[in-house]
Structures are given as C-alpha cells and as structure tokens.
Design a protein around this motif. Structure first.
Motif, short mmCIF file in Angstrom:
data_model
loop_
_atom_site.label_atom_id
_atom_site.label_comp_id
_atom_site.label_asym_id
_atom_site.label_seq_id
_atom_site.Cartn_x
_atom_site.Cartn_y
_atom_site.Cartn_z
N HIS A 46 4.66 -17.74 -8.02
CA HIS A 46 5.26 -18.54 -9.10
C HIS A 46 4.70 -19.96 -9.17
N PHE A 47 3.40 -20.07 -8.92
CA PHE A 47 2.75 -21.35 -9.17
C PHE A 47 2.33 -21.47 -10.63
N TYR A 48 2.39 -20.38 -11.38
CA TYR A 48 1.96 -20.40 -12.77
C TYR A 48 2.96 -19.65 -13.65
N THR A 49 2.87 -19.92 -14.93
CA THR A 49 3.63 -19.16 -15.92
C THR A 49 2.64 -18.43 -16.82
N LYS A 50 3.02 -17.26 -17.25
CA LYS A 50 2.14 -16.45 -18.09
C LYS A 50 2.87 -16.08 -19.36
N THR A 51 2.26 -16.38 -20.50
CA THR A 51 2.84 -16.06 -21.80
C THR A 51 1.94 -15.08 -22.53
N LEU A 52 2.46 -13.93 -22.90
CA LEU A 52 1.66 -12.94 -23.63
C LEU A 52 1.44 -13.41 -25.05
N ASN A 53 0.21 -13.32 -25.52
CA ASN A 53 -0.13 -13.77 -26.87
C ASN A 53 -0.21 -12.61 -27.85
N TYR A 54 -1.16 -11.72 -27.64
CA TYR A 54 -1.29 -10.58 -28.55
C TYR A 54 -2.07 -9.47 -27.86
N GLU A 55 -1.97 -8.29 -28.45
CA GLU A 55 -2.66 -7.11 -27.92
C GLU A 55 -3.72 -6.69 -28.91
N GLU A 56 -4.92 -6.41 -28.40
CA GLU A 56 -6.02 -5.99 -29.26
C GLU A 56 -5.98 -4.48 -29.48
N GLU A 57 -6.84 -4.01 -30.37
CA GLU A 57 -6.83 -2.60 -30.72
C GLU A 57 -7.12 -1.69 -29.53
N ASP A 58 -7.91 -2.20 -28.57
CA ASP A 58 -8.21 -1.38 -27.39
C ASP A 58 -7.12 -1.49 -26.33
N GLU A 59 -6.01 -2.11 -26.70
CA GLU A 59 -4.84 -2.29 -25.83
C GLU A 59 -5.05 -3.30 -24.72
N SER A 60 -6.14 -4.06 -24.78
CA SER A 60 -6.27 -5.20 -23.88
C SER A 60 -5.34 -6.30 -24.38
N ILE A 61 -4.94 -7.17 -23.46
CA ILE A 61 -3.93 -8.18 -23.78
C ILE A 61 -4.46 -9.57 -23.47
N TRP A 62 -4.29 -10.50 -24.42
CA TRP A 62 -4.59 -11.90 -24.19
C TRP A 62 -3.31 -12.63 -23.84
N CYS A 63 -3.35 -13.45 -22.82
CA CYS A 63 -2.18 -14.23 -22.44
C CYS A 63 -2.61 -15.64 -22.06
N THR A 64 -1.67 -16.57 -22.11
CA THR A 64 -1.91 -17.95 -21.73
C THR A 64 -1.29 -18.21 -20.37
N VAL A 65 -2.09 -18.76 -19.46
CA VAL A 65 -1.63 -19.06 -18.10
C VAL A 65 -1.67 -20.58 -17.90
N GLN A 66 -0.57 -21.13 -17.39
CA GLN A 66 -0.50 -22.55 -17.09
C GLN A 66 0.05 -22.76 -15.69
N PHE A 67 -0.55 -23.70 -14.97
CA PHE A 67 -0.10 -24.07 -13.64
C PHE A 67 0.67 -25.38 -13.72
N SER A 68 1.81 -25.44 -13.05
CA SER A 68 2.63 -26.65 -13.09
C SER A 68 1.90 -27.84 -12.50
N ILE A 69 0.96 -27.60 -11.58
CA ILE A 69 0.23 -28.68 -10.95
C ILE A 69 -0.73 -29.36 -11.93
N GLU A 70 -1.09 -28.67 -13.01
CA GLU A 70 -2.01 -29.20 -14.02
C GLU A 70 -1.54 -28.76 -15.40
N PRO A 71 -0.42 -29.31 -15.89
CA PRO A 71 0.23 -28.80 -17.10
C PRO A 71 -0.62 -28.91 -18.37
N ASP A 72 -1.58 -29.85 -18.39
CA ASP A 72 -2.41 -30.00 -19.59
C ASP A 72 -3.52 -28.96 -19.68
N LEU A 73 -3.72 -28.23 -18.63
CA LEU A 73 -4.77 -27.21 -18.62
C LEU A 73 -4.17 -25.86 -18.99
N LYS A 74 -4.77 -25.22 -19.99
CA LYS A 74 -4.33 -23.88 -20.39
C LYS A 74 -5.50 -22.91 -20.28
#
Length: 263
Positions: A46-74
């Motif tokens: 739990h050093f990071y949070t993961k937010t699901l964005n969308y799923e592509e046609e091939d069922e791969s998934i894009w998500c956004t990961v952020q670490f609390s130690i560097e909140p401006d970095l996505k």
C-alpha cells in the motif's frame, strides 16, 4: 498422472485445479477464486494507489498509479489481457504483465525516495514487463528506450557495453538456470563504477543460489532492513495478514558492484 496426483499435497492439488480452470476459461482473472492458495494472495504494501481507467478491445487495462511519496508523479500503466492460452505458458515469463508484484512496488518506492541519486545518470531496468508512461511532471521527462533483452552469457551488443550507471531489477532471481546469464548481462552493461540495484524475495533457496553465482561476477551486499517504512510495513503484514509469507513476498535488497579490475 493419477499416481503422481495421489502423492501430491492438498495444496499442490488445489494449484493444479486452479491452473486447469484458468486454461479452460482462458482467463487468469478466475485465479481470484483461489487467492488462499495463490502466491499472489498478498498483493501490495500500500505504498501506491491504483485507479482503473479503461479497458481496450483486447481486454488489456490501462490504470493510473500514484505513490504517496511523490504525489505529483502519475504513471499510466497497461496491464495486458487477462486471457491466457497454452501458448502463453511457453517462452517468456509474462507474470509481470498482469499484475504489480511487491518487489516491483518496493523498487519503485526505493527509486522515488532516492531519485537524486539517478539524476543525469544512465539507467536500465531489466525484466521490466509492465509498460508505463510518465504523466504531468516535466521533472521526470527523459529519453526512454524499450527493447527485448535476452539474458545471455555471450552478450556482445556494442550498444550496451558498459553503457549504464545503474541497472535495476525486481524479482528476477527465481529462474535458477538463468543466474549466470543474468549476471553476465548486467556485468556487460554496467560501467566500471556502475551499480546494480535489485529487489527480490528469498523464494526458498533461489536468492541464496543466485548470490553464490553472483559473487563470481560482483562484489555483493544483501540487506533485509534497508528502509524504515518498508520494514514497518513488513512487520505489520507479518502480524496482521495471514496470507503474507516473507519468503515469497518480502523483497530483500541486493546491491551488485563490478569487481575492481586488477592492474
């Protein structure tokens, strides 16, 4: 086969059943029905949070990961399709394409915390299966090159020879037959003063076996306590999470330095 199964432990039988159902369904997501027997039953510190964005046609998934130690970095990360077939079990290991392992989490955390060390340095991550795009922070924009790199003790690619100040890896020591190949490849790519930073759990004796081979190539240092926050997360998980197994989940820090050349 029946005879072999008869001698198996209950846990082993359950894992074979899980594998069979995944292959029949062609969907690795069905392994969540067996989280109590899968090594992925512990997934994060739990050093990071993961937010699901969308799923592509091939069922791969894009998500956004952020670490609390560097909140401006996505990080925008693409997790490959959860569908799996027999062909996916042959060739390259693809486990890093469908999930983020604890060693990968800790490697990222460690690099963010020590980011000043990497400034204006050449860095290579080996075994980095996940594809990621850095967003919304100009401080992190730099030239990035990705390629398939075969670990090979006969590596002779002049474009890689003594090119990097740092070589990084996460959980890359469990293939015992590749220990020599990994060591040679990293040694070949590192500058004379270069350092390889690696995080990996013990995984029975695989880490110990790796170090025995690595000492032929490098000066090696092994640390189990390398960060206060990581250690506290580790202690907390041991005492509160029955699914946590330090042997397969807690990453130790392995630092490799090229042996000093004799004059």
């Amino acid at each position: 086969i029946v005879k072999v199964l008869g001698n198996m432990s209950i846990l082993a039988k359950q894992r074979w059943k899980m594998l069979g159902e995944i292959l029949l369904n062609k969907n690795i997501a069905s392994s969540s029905n067996y989280e109590d027997i899968s090594v992925m039953r512990f997934k994060t510190y739990h050093f990071y949070t993961k937010t699901l964005n969308y799923e592509e046609e091939d069922e791969s998934i894009w998500c956004t990961v952020q670490f609390s130690i560097e909140p401006d970095l996505k990080l925008s990360i693409r997790l490959c399709s959860t569908k799996i077939g027999y062909e996916d079990l042959i060739g390259f290991n693809n486990t890093g394409n469908t999930c983020i392992w604890p060693s990968e989490e800790i490697l990222t955390y460690y690099c963010l915390k020590s980011k000043i060390v990497f400034r204006n340095k050449s860095v290579c991550e080996v075994g980095g299966d996940l594809s990621a795009i850095v967003e919304k922070n100009d401080d992190w924009l730099c030239p990035i090159e990705s390629r398939i790199l075969l670990w090979n003790r006969n590596t002779t690619d002049e474009n890689l020879k003594e090119r990097f100040d740092f070589v990084l890896s996460a959980d890359c020591f469990f293939f015992e037959e590749l220990h020599h190949d990994f060591c040679h490849t990293v040694q070949y790519m590192l500058k004379d003063e270069g350092v390889s930073i690696n995080f990996a759990p013990k995984r029975a004796e695989t880490l110990e076996k790796f170090l025995k081979i690595a000492k032929n190539y490098f000066d090696c240092d092994l640390y189990d306590y390398y960060d206060d926050c990581v250690w506290q997360k580790h202690i907390e998980a041991k005492s509160t999470n029955e699914n946590y197994s330090p042997d397969i989940h807690y990453p130790l820090l392995v630092v490799l330095r090229k042996k000093t050349k004799q004059i």
